[in-house]
Enzyme design. Structure first.
Site, PDB file in Angstrom:
ATOM      1  N   ASP A  25      15.645  27.642 -29.096  1.00 43.90           N
ATOM      2  CA  ASP A  25      14.372  27.634 -28.368  1.00 43.90           C
ATOM      3  C   ASP A  25      14.522  27.154 -26.926  1.00 43.90           C
ATOM      4  O   ASP A  25      13.570  27.207 -26.147  1.00 43.90           O
ATOM      5  CB  ASP A  25      13.348  26.735 -29.078  1.00 43.90           C
ATOM      6  CG  ASP A  25      12.948  27.279 -30.440  1.00 43.90           C
ATOM      7  OD1 ASP A  25      12.866  28.513 -30.562  1.00 43.90           O
ATOM      8  OD2 ASP A  25      12.713  26.477 -31.361  1.00 43.90           O
TER       9      ASP A  25
ATOM     10  N   ASP B  42       7.254  28.385 -32.101  1.00 47.85           N
ATOM     11  CA  ASP B  42       8.325  28.758 -33.019  1.00 47.85           C
ATOM     12  C   ASP B  42       7.789  28.459 -34.419  1.00 47.85           C
ATOM     13  O   ASP B  42       6.825  27.691 -34.570  1.00 47.85           O
ATOM     14  CB  ASP B  42       9.569  27.919 -32.711  1.00 47.85           C
ATOM     15  CG  ASP B  42      10.666  28.135 -33.733  1.00 47.85           C
ATOM     16  OD1 ASP B  42      10.978  29.299 -34.022  1.00 47.85           O
ATOM     17  OD2 ASP B  42      11.188  27.131 -34.243  1.00 47.85           O
TER      18      ASP B  42
ATOM     19  N   CYS C 234       3.282   1.853   2.799  1.00 48.05           N
ATOM     20  CA  CYS C 234       4.580   1.164   2.734  1.00 48.05           C
ATOM     21  C   CYS C 234       5.599   2.089   2.065  1.00 48.05           C
ATOM     22  O   CYS C 234       6.738   2.217   2.521  1.00 48.05           O
ATOM     23  CB  CYS C 234       4.456  -0.135   1.941  1.00 48.05           C
ATOM     24  SG  CYS C 234       3.367  -1.373   2.674  1.00 48.05           S
TER      25      CYS C 234
ATOM     26  N   ASP D  94      11.659  23.683 -31.436  1.00 43.60           N
ATOM     27  CA  ASP D  94      12.453  22.526 -31.862  1.00 43.60           C
ATOM     28  C   ASP D  94      13.958  22.783 -31.903  1.00 43.60           C
ATOM     29  O   ASP D  94      14.755  21.853 -31.864  1.00 43.60           O
ATOM     30  CB  ASP D  94      12.009  22.068 -33.260  1.00 43.60           C
ATOM     31  CG  ASP D  94      12.423  23.057 -34.337  1.00 43.60           C
ATOM     32  OD1 ASP D  94      12.167  24.264 -34.161  1.00 43.60           O
ATOM     33  OD2 ASP D  94      13.019  22.630 -35.340  1.00 43.60           O
TER      34      ASP D  94
ATOM     35  N   CYS E 112       0.845  -1.193   0.000  1.00 46.45           N
ATOM     36  CA  CYS E 112       0.000   0.000   0.000  1.00 46.45           C
ATOM     37  C   CYS E 112       0.876   1.236   0.000  1.00 46.45           C
ATOM     38  O   CYS E 112       2.092   1.162   0.197  1.00 46.45           O
ATOM     39  CB  CYS E 112      -0.952   0.013   1.195  1.00 46.45           C
ATOM     40  SG  CYS E 112      -0.125   0.337   2.756  1.00 46.45           S
TER      41      CYS E 112
END
Length: 721
Positions: A617, A428, A36, A613, A33
């Site tokens: 950037d 972009d 734990c 990309d 659980c």
């Protein structure tokens, strides 16, 4: 602001501090659980030199930041001291989990049969003397208690670390009911409740069994990705022969062969041959893609129908597949703000429940001692911190798995919480909204002149020349061309001068265009290459950067969600404006330097999602609330981003917003259920509604407690549909 350090190959990487921290990833077995996981977190954080500890029940993993690598053994020993195990790898973890489930199912079967027989005695469905029934119930109940040994051992070990969890409540409830009934048995009383501890153990075991089966589904995505990693590779030696080696031993630059049916061991570039590759498990693309010489293949993608040779482009440990696996494992252990609130409540929950149970016992003792014991035990049993603790992490893992399967790699799970606050999506231009490569969009040349333009451009490496050569389908090129930077190409043959380039190139050679020709050229919103032969203007070729497929649809969907779509581009105003108008963007900012993009993002406030990309950037991605890198992004922009769109389909960005909204909705539903369950059930078990004749038995309380966790898990699994 992070410190910019330069790594090998000149790729900068952002670090928060110069001090090197060692990171340890462990596969932990035996967790049943969320408490734990919390117990391991608290215990390991107490070890000097452990900066952070994040334990995820959902994928049974632990990630630790250490000041010293020598602390690894101490952490493993501490985990084992708490009663849990450590698997060496993911396969060993799966084997351990399967073994745990088998043991759990056996215990559940024994406990269910034993408690079932006790209930038959309890309701008088088996005729026998009171002494026989009492003794049989005692023996069968003791057998059930043996099936729940793991709860008591975990409770004792947690108490040693001064932790209180669900195991503590279950153990207190079970032994309170058992010893109360045992005392009554030896006292000769007919008021025995051996059915209660037996049913408590049975229902808790049932809940754990169903919960573990359901949680196993969240590991399927990780397991399917692990299965894509081949153990061996076929290395091509200098003499042309092949040698089988471990895939993990491959180095950048090695040439390997990949045969039909085999998985690529790492990201590579094809050097010979061609084949269709199934990349569905990596980026969600349903159809295979044919790839040939010069094209990239992902580690883990499957060769369907051709033998190829490929050069290893990345170390297997740094491939896209490894990145996905690593992100899924690490993100599962990170916590959202909403989860931290639940954790704080869970930390004081168990002591509070014990206090409520004692108060219930004291108050009811003034009226009915027997009722006091039953209500106090019911309070201990029905209280469930598990549902509260599971509410967020199980939903996060399901969201990450769903996103990964759809080609969306979520590196930072905090975006699930942040994305609801997004108001602006900034793009972009080149390579993000457009294909990033020029192509011929229009021409006034006849077929013969177009072939001549292709002939002149064939030998040039300029992007415009490449686009013209490709469009003209030219196989033969001119030899001895003269390239003039910023102007174009000059070529002379048999005394005839041929020009292909800008209007300035033609003007430098005394070629003057008439007004009609100038108007025709100015009407083109694109890059232009003009052709002149023997001092005579022949016509133009217009080239443009094509808009990506799906870009218009994406902008339309984002606007429908109430988001403002803008462009931040380094390209000139004319080109950027043209693309912006075609896509119907709300605003367009052109001719921007990387630092100017950052300044604009700051001006917009903290509600911007930036999609890009390129290397330029990376700063904008760091500055934005959420940074998104697309499939063809540079390594540095991927490193700076929170999300990577893996598949070559920008429309996936729309799915990201939908996934974030659904995941947050599920998390809120889980937390609402957990809070309401405890708010209603604890008073009910305490006998607050006793005046209306409404009381719970410990057995019913155990069933309700187990059901609450299962409901949270099943609700989260809806994200995987």
């Amino acid at each position: 602001m992070g410190i910019l350090e330069f790594q090998p190959f000149g790729i900068p990487k952002f670090n928060k501090t110069k001090k090197t921290m060692s990171k340890l990833h462990l596969n932990i077995t035996g967790m049943t659980c969320v408490n734990c996981a919390n117990a391991i977190t608290r215990a390991t954080k107490k070890i000097k030199g452990v900066k952070s500890a994040s334990i995820s029940l959902s994928d049974n993993s632990g990630i630790f930041e250490l000041e010293n690598k020598s602390l690894e053994q101490k952490i493993i020993e501490k985990i084992k001291a708490l009663g849990f195990g450590v698997a060496h790898d993911f396969n060993e973890l799966l084997i351990a989990q399967a073994k745990e489930q088998k043991v759990l199912s056996i215990k559940l079967a024994i406990s269910a049969i034993s408690s079932g027989l006790i209930m038959l005695f309890h309701f008088g469905l088996i005729s026998a003397s009171h002494d026989f029934i009492a003794l049989s119930s005692l023996v069968l109940c003791s057998l059930c208690l043996l099936c729940g040994t793991s709860f008591y051992t975990h409770a004792l070990r947690s108490l040693k670390e001064k932790n209180f969890d669900m195991n503590t409540l279950v153990s207190l409830g079970v032994f309170s009911a058992f010893f109360y009934s045992l005392f009554a048995y030896f006292a000769g009383s007919h008021e025995l409740y051996f059915d209660s501890p037996a049913m408590i153990i049975s229902f808790v075991l049932l809940g754990k069994f169903l919960e573990s089966k359901a949680r196993a589904k969240t590991s399927l995505r990780l397991k399917s990705l692990m299965d894509l990693k081949p153990k061996i590779a076929h290395l091509l030696l200098a003499d042309g022969t092949e040698k089988q080696i471990k895939a993990s031993e491959l180095k950048i630059g090695d040439i390997i062969s990949i045969k039909p049916g085999e998985h690529a061991p790492s990201d590579a570039i094809i050097t010979y041959g061609g084949a269709e590759f199934d990349e569905s498990a990596i980026n969600g693309e349903s159809l295979p893609r044919y790839k040939s010489v010069g094209e990239n293949i992902f580690g883990g993608s499957t060769n369907i129908n051709g033998t190829i040779l490929a050069k290893i482009a990345k170390n297997p440990k740094e491939s896209l597949l490894e990145g996905i696996i690593s992100s899924l494992q690490q993100s599962a252990s990170k916590k959202l703000n909403i989860a931290r609130l639940a954790d704080k409540i869970s930390n004081i929950f168990v002591p509070s429940v014990i206090g409520v149970s004692l108060l219930t016992l004291i108050i009811w003792s003034f009226f009915d001692v027997n009722r006091a014991a039953i209500c106090a035990i019911s309070v201990l049993v029905i209280s469930c911190p598990c549902a509260l603790g599971l509410a967020t992490p199980i939903a996060i893992v399901c969201a990450l798995s769903k996103g990964s399967k759809s080609g969306i790699l979520i590196k930072n799970p905090a975006i699930i919480e942040l994305i609801k606050g997004a108001k602006i999506v900034a793009f972009d231009k080149t390579g993000t909204l457009t294909k990033g490569s020029l192509s011929v969009s229009a021409t006034s040349l006849n077929d013969d002149d177009l072939r001549l333009a292709g002939f002149l451009s064939k030998a040039s490496s300029h992007p415009i020349s490449k686009a013209i050569s490709k469009y003209a389908s030219t196989s033969k090129g001119a030899k001895g061309i003269k390239e003039l930077a910023g102007l174009g190409i000059e070529y002379e043959e048999n005394g005839v001068l041929m020009l292909l380039g800008s209007i300035k190139l033609l003007q430098n050679h005394g070629i003057v265009l008439n007004e009609s020709q100038k108007e025709q050229i100015l009407a083109q919103n694109a890059a232009l290459a003009l052709l002149a032969v023997g001092g005579e203007y022949r016509g133009f070729i217009a080239l443009s950067d094509e808009i990506k497929e799906g870009a218009k649809e994406l902008i339309s969907k984002l606007k429908a969600k109430g988001l403002k779509c803008i462009m931040l581009s380094g390209d000139n105003e004319k080109n950027a404006g043209q693309i912006s108008r075609e896509l119907r963007l709300d605003e367009c900012y052109a001719e921007l330097l990387p630092n100017e993009k950052v300044e604009l993002l700051r001006g917009f406030g903290g509600s911007v999602v930036f999609v890009g990309d390129g290397i330029n950037d990376a700063l904008a991605m760091k500055e934005a609330m959420i940074g998104v890198a697309i499939s063809n992004s540079s390594d540095i922009s991927k490193d700076a981003s929170d999300i990577i769109i893996i598949k070559d389909d920008i429309k996936a960005l729309s799915e990201l917003f939908s996934l974030g909204q659904k995941a947050l909705k599920i998390i809120k539903q889980n937390l609402f259920w957990a809070f309401c369950y405890n708010a209603l059930c604890i008073p009910l078990a305490a006998g607050v509604f006793g005046g209306a004749g409404v009381f719970l038995t410990p057995a019913i309380a155990a069933f309700a407690m187990s059901s609450s966790s299962v409901i949270v898990v099943l609700n989260s699994l809806r994200l995987l549909r």
